[in-house]
Design a protein around this motif. Structure first.
Motif, mmCIF file in Angstrom:
data_model
loop_
_atom_site.group_PDB
_atom_site.id
_atom_site.type_symbol
_atom_site.label_atom_id
_atom_site.label_comp_id
_atom_site.label_asym_id
_atom_site.label_seq_id
_atom_site.Cartn_x
_atom_site.Cartn_y
_atom_site.Cartn_z
ATOM 1 N N ILE A 214 -78.199 -15.273 -14.617
ATOM 2 C CA ILE A 214 -78.081 -15.273 -16.081
ATOM 3 C C ILE A 214 -76.668 -14.886 -16.501
ATOM 4 O O ILE A 214 -76.070 -15.521 -17.379
ATOM 5 C CB ILE A 214 -79.134 -14.333 -16.714
ATOM 6 C CG1 ILE A 214 -80.528 -14.933 -16.578
ATOM 7 C CG2 ILE A 214 -78.798 -14.041 -18.172
ATOM 8 C CD1 ILE A 214 -81.644 -14.001 -16.974
ATOM 9 N N ILE A 215 -76.105 -13.871 -15.851
ATOM 10 C CA ILE A 215 -74.741 -13.447 -16.176
ATOM 11 C C ILE A 215 -73.757 -14.560 -15.847
ATOM 12 O O ILE A 215 -72.830 -14.842 -16.621
ATOM 13 C CB ILE A 215 -74.392 -12.137 -15.426
ATOM 14 C CG1 ILE A 215 -75.190 -10.979 -16.033
ATOM 15 C CG2 ILE A 215 -72.899 -11.843 -15.489
ATOM 16 C CD1 ILE A 215 -75.105 -9.691 -15.251
ATOM 17 N N HIS A 216 -73.956 -15.225 -14.717
ATOM 18 C CA HIS A 216 -73.090 -16.345 -14.339
ATOM 19 C C HIS A 216 -73.169 -17.461 -15.379
ATOM 20 O O HIS A 216 -72.131 -18.032 -15.774
ATOM 21 C CB HIS A 216 -73.495 -16.857 -12.960
ATOM 22 C CG HIS A 216 -72.700 -18.027 -12.503
ATOM 23 N ND1 HIS A 216 -71.378 -17.924 -12.114
ATOM 24 C CD2 HIS A 216 -73.030 -19.337 -12.386
ATOM 25 C CE1 HIS A 216 -70.940 -19.118 -11.775
ATOM 26 N NE2 HIS A 216 -71.918 -20.003 -11.929
ATOM 27 N N GLU A 217 -74.371 -17.789 -15.834
ATOM 28 C CA GLU A 217 -74.533 -18.836 -16.848
ATOM 29 C C GLU A 217 -73.910 -18.429 -18.175
ATOM 30 O O GLU A 217 -73.326 -19.257 -18.875
ATOM 31 C CB GLU A 217 -76.014 -19.176 -17.034
ATOM 32 C CG GLU A 217 -76.640 -19.873 -15.854
ATOM 33 C CD GLU A 217 -76.027 -21.237 -15.578
ATOM 34 O OE1 GLU A 217 -75.693 -21.950 -16.542
ATOM 35 O OE2 GLU A 217 -75.884 -21.578 -14.395
ATOM 36 N N GLN A 218 -74.034 -17.164 -18.549
ATOM 37 C CA GLN A 218 -73.419 -16.697 -19.793
ATOM 38 C C GLN A 218 -71.899 -16.805 -19.721
ATOM 39 O O GLN A 218 -71.253 -17.190 -20.702
ATOM 40 C CB GLN A 218 -73.839 -15.264 -20.091
ATOM 41 C CG GLN A 218 -75.273 -15.138 -20.561
ATOM 42 C CD GLN A 218 -75.729 -13.699 -20.718
ATOM 43 O OE1 GLN A 218 -75.102 -12.776 -20.197
ATOM 44 N NE2 GLN A 218 -76.836 -13.509 -21.423
ATOM 45 N N GLU A 219 -71.324 -16.490 -18.545
ATOM 46 C CA GLU A 219 -69.878 -16.641 -18.385
ATOM 47 C C GLU A 219 -69.480 -18.107 -18.476
ATOM 48 O O GLU A 219 -68.455 -18.449 -19.082
ATOM 49 C CB GLU A 219 -69.436 -16.041 -17.049
ATOM 50 C CG GLU A 219 -69.525 -14.531 -17.004
ATOM 51 C CD GLU A 219 -69.290 -13.967 -15.610
ATOM 52 O OE1 GLU A 219 -69.189 -14.758 -14.643
ATOM 53 O OE2 GLU A 219 -69.212 -12.730 -15.491
ATOM 54 N N GLN B 240 -69.454 -19.100 -22.072
ATOM 55 C CA GLN B 240 -68.264 -18.612 -22.769
ATOM 56 C C GLN B 240 -67.060 -19.494 -22.464
ATOM 57 O O GLN B 240 -66.261 -19.802 -23.354
ATOM 58 C CB GLN B 240 -67.973 -17.167 -22.375
ATOM 59 C CG GLN B 240 -68.942 -16.170 -22.961
ATOM 60 C CD GLN B 240 -68.678 -14.746 -22.493
ATOM 61 O OE1 GLN B 240 -67.900 -14.519 -21.582
ATOM 62 N NE2 GLN B 240 -69.347 -13.796 -23.122
ATOM 63 N N ASN C 233 -80.979 -11.958 -12.724
ATOM 64 C CA ASN C 233 -80.027 -11.341 -13.655
ATOM 65 C C ASN C 233 -78.600 -11.762 -13.330
ATOM 66 O O ASN C 233 -77.801 -12.014 -14.237
ATOM 67 C CB ASN C 233 -80.164 -9.820 -13.631
ATOM 68 C CG ASN C 233 -81.401 -9.345 -14.372
ATOM 69 O OD1 ASN C 233 -81.883 -10.021 -15.265
ATOM 70 N ND2 ASN C 233 -81.911 -8.192 -13.985
ATOM 71 N N ARG C 234 -78.260 -11.859 -12.032
ATOM 72 C CA ARG C 234 -76.930 -12.335 -11.655
ATOM 73 C C ARG C 234 -76.731 -13.786 -12.095
ATOM 74 O O ARG C 234 -75.660 -14.152 -12.585
ATOM 75 C CB ARG C 234 -76.739 -12.208 -10.135
ATOM 76 C CG ARG C 234 -76.457 -10.788 -9.666
ATOM 77 C CD ARG C 234 -76.023 -10.773 -8.208
ATOM 78 N NE ARG C 234 -77.057 -11.262 -7.307
ATOM 79 C CZ ARG C 234 -78.011 -10.529 -6.758
ATOM 80 N NH1 ARG C 234 -78.064 -9.236 -7.031
ATOM 81 N NH2 ARG C 234 -78.897 -11.068 -5.938
#
Length: 138
Positions: A41-46, A49, A38-39
């Motif tokens: 995934i959040i890093h990749e989403q950032e 962006q 999950n961390r």
């Protein structure tokens, strides 16, 4: 004295508790793996962006127009450059001829030998696929 059934039940209880502890630790390890994913995934989403913001900056029409003016030697199209009709388009001077000795040409019917598996071999190995056919003219 302890009866056989008591020993069996104590053994089964010990086995069940061991299996419970093993399952508990396995679930905790999987939970940590899930949290790590999950961390990530959040890093990749950032990162996505940030890339989208860079993309919108790079595709800004005013920026592209300014760079085109700075780096390209272009001017507005003059009226004499416009084509009035299809008949005014010049015919092709030299049609493409694969038999012309101008350089390499692809000709149907010839095969490209595939490299053999052993050094020093020649020809197309059995079971190989011919990907292209060509003839080199000089």
């Amino acid at each position: 004295m302890i009866s056989k059934s008591t020993v069996i039940w104590l053994g089964l209880a010990g086995l069940a508790s061991g299996a419970l502890f093993h399952t508990s630790y396995r679930v905790q390890a999987l939970g940590e793996d899930l949290a790590g994913l999950n961390r990530a995934i959040i890093h990749e989403q950032e990162a996505i962006q940030i890339l989208k913001a860079e993309w919108s900056y790079m595709n800004d029409p005013t920026r592209i127009e300014e760079m085109a003016r700075r780096h390209l030697v272009l001017g507005p199209t003059a009226a004499g450059q416009m084509i009035a009709s299809v008949e005014s388009i010049p015919a092709r001077l030299h049609p493409a001829d694969p038999n012309a000795p101008a350089g390499s040409a692809l000709v149907a019917g010839t095969t490209v030998p595939m490299p053999s598996r052993k050094p020093g071999g020649s020809g197309v190995p059995a079971g190989s696929v011919v990907l292209a056919t060509y003839k080199v003219t000089q």
